[in-house]
Design an enzyme around this catalytic site. Structure first.
Site, mmCIF file in Angstrom:
data_model
loop_
_atom_site.group_PDB
_atom_site.id
_atom_site.type_symbol
_atom_site.label_atom_id
_atom_site.label_comp_id
_atom_site.label_asym_id
_atom_site.label_seq_id
_atom_site.Cartn_x
_atom_site.Cartn_y
_atom_site.Cartn_z
ATOM 1 N N ASP A 284 -67.672 -15.766 -3.481
ATOM 2 C CA ASP A 284 -68.820 -14.864 -3.485
ATOM 3 C C ASP A 284 -70.038 -15.778 -3.561
ATOM 4 O O ASP A 284 -70.366 -16.287 -4.634
ATOM 5 C CB ASP A 284 -68.754 -13.926 -4.691
ATOM 6 C CG ASP A 284 -69.950 -12.995 -4.779
ATOM 7 O OD1 ASP A 284 -70.553 -12.692 -3.733
ATOM 8 O OD2 ASP A 284 -70.298 -12.575 -5.908
ATOM 9 N N GLU B 192 -67.555 -13.818 1.389
ATOM 10 C CA GLU B 192 -68.335 -12.596 1.584
ATOM 11 C C GLU B 192 -69.523 -12.899 2.480
ATOM 12 O O GLU B 192 -70.242 -13.884 2.274
ATOM 13 C CB GLU B 192 -68.815 -12.053 0.242
ATOM 14 C CG GLU B 192 -69.566 -10.750 0.365
ATOM 15 C CD GLU B 192 -69.931 -10.132 -0.965
ATOM 16 O OE1 GLU B 192 -70.973 -9.456 -1.013
ATOM 17 O OE2 GLU B 192 -69.191 -10.320 -1.948
ATOM 18 N N ASP C 188 -69.434 -12.077 -10.577
ATOM 19 C CA ASP C 188 -69.429 -13.020 -9.450
ATOM 20 C C ASP C 188 -68.024 -13.576 -9.221
ATOM 21 O O ASP C 188 -67.594 -13.744 -8.087
ATOM 22 C CB ASP C 188 -70.416 -14.163 -9.709
ATOM 23 C CG ASP C 188 -71.837 -13.651 -9.871
ATOM 24 O OD1 ASP C 188 -72.441 -13.281 -8.856
ATOM 25 O OD2 ASP C 188 -72.310 -13.601 -11.021
#
Length: 182
Positions: free
Chosen positions: A8, A68, A141
């Site tokens: 992420d 992502e 996160d």
């Protein structure tokens, strides 16, 4: 063993997770965050992200990076910085010979919760329900990074492209290992 590195990306906090993808659900190998808020210069943050990604790869030897994709928010400058962070992660992964896959935030959330508009809390709760993490132990996160890795695992595991089934019974008969309680 097939290991997926989920990332992420972020320039303040970057989440990472490593998933052993040899089992049907996958097993968590490592999870954490890289905190970059004390680094002032953006270029220095990018260098730290690159070097840290290389260290994670060298330590765990993943074969795949699932990351992502940046999403368009209200601030184009933030999206640009996020895209740069994503770019250096991808560069590090490609430098080490990993396959790279990118998933939209909506696709990741839908893969984990069934709802593309799920909150970070809902994604984390589903990972807890899947017995992959302990309750309230990891920041969002990190859990988002795990969700990216699981999304990739599920996308590659559940492929039924080119297969035709006459109904749910036929699907279940052919895919018993993918159905719980059968």
């Amino acid at each position: 063993m097939k290991i997926i590195l989920g990332i992420d990306p972020g320039t303040t906090i970057l989440g990472f997770a490593l998933l052993d993808a040899t089992s049907s659900q996958g097993a968590l190998l490592d999870i954490g965050t890289l905190k970059l808020s004390k680094i002032k210069e953006h270029a220095d943050k990018l260098k730290t992200i690159f070097e840290s990604t290389l260290q994670i790869i060298e330590l765990h030897h993943p074969q795949v990076l699932a990351i992502e994709a940046p999403f368009y928010g209200k601030n184009p400058q933030s999206m640009l910085k996020l895209g740069r962070a994503q770019g250096v992660v991808i560069a590090a992964a490609m430098y080490k010979g990993l396959e790279v896959y990118e998933y939209s935030p909506r696709k990741i959330k839908q893969s984990i919760t069934g709802n593309g508009n799920a909150s970070k809390e809902q994604v984390s709760a589903m990972l807890i329900n899947m017995n992959l993490i302990e309750e309230n132990k990891h920041p969002f996160d990190a859990t988002d990074a795990l969700a990216v890795a699981i999304c990739h695992h599920l996308q590659n595991k559940i492929s039924v492209v080119g297969q035709k089934f006459s109904g749910w019974e036929a699907f279940v008969t052919k895919n018993r290992d993918r159905v719980v309680g059968v």
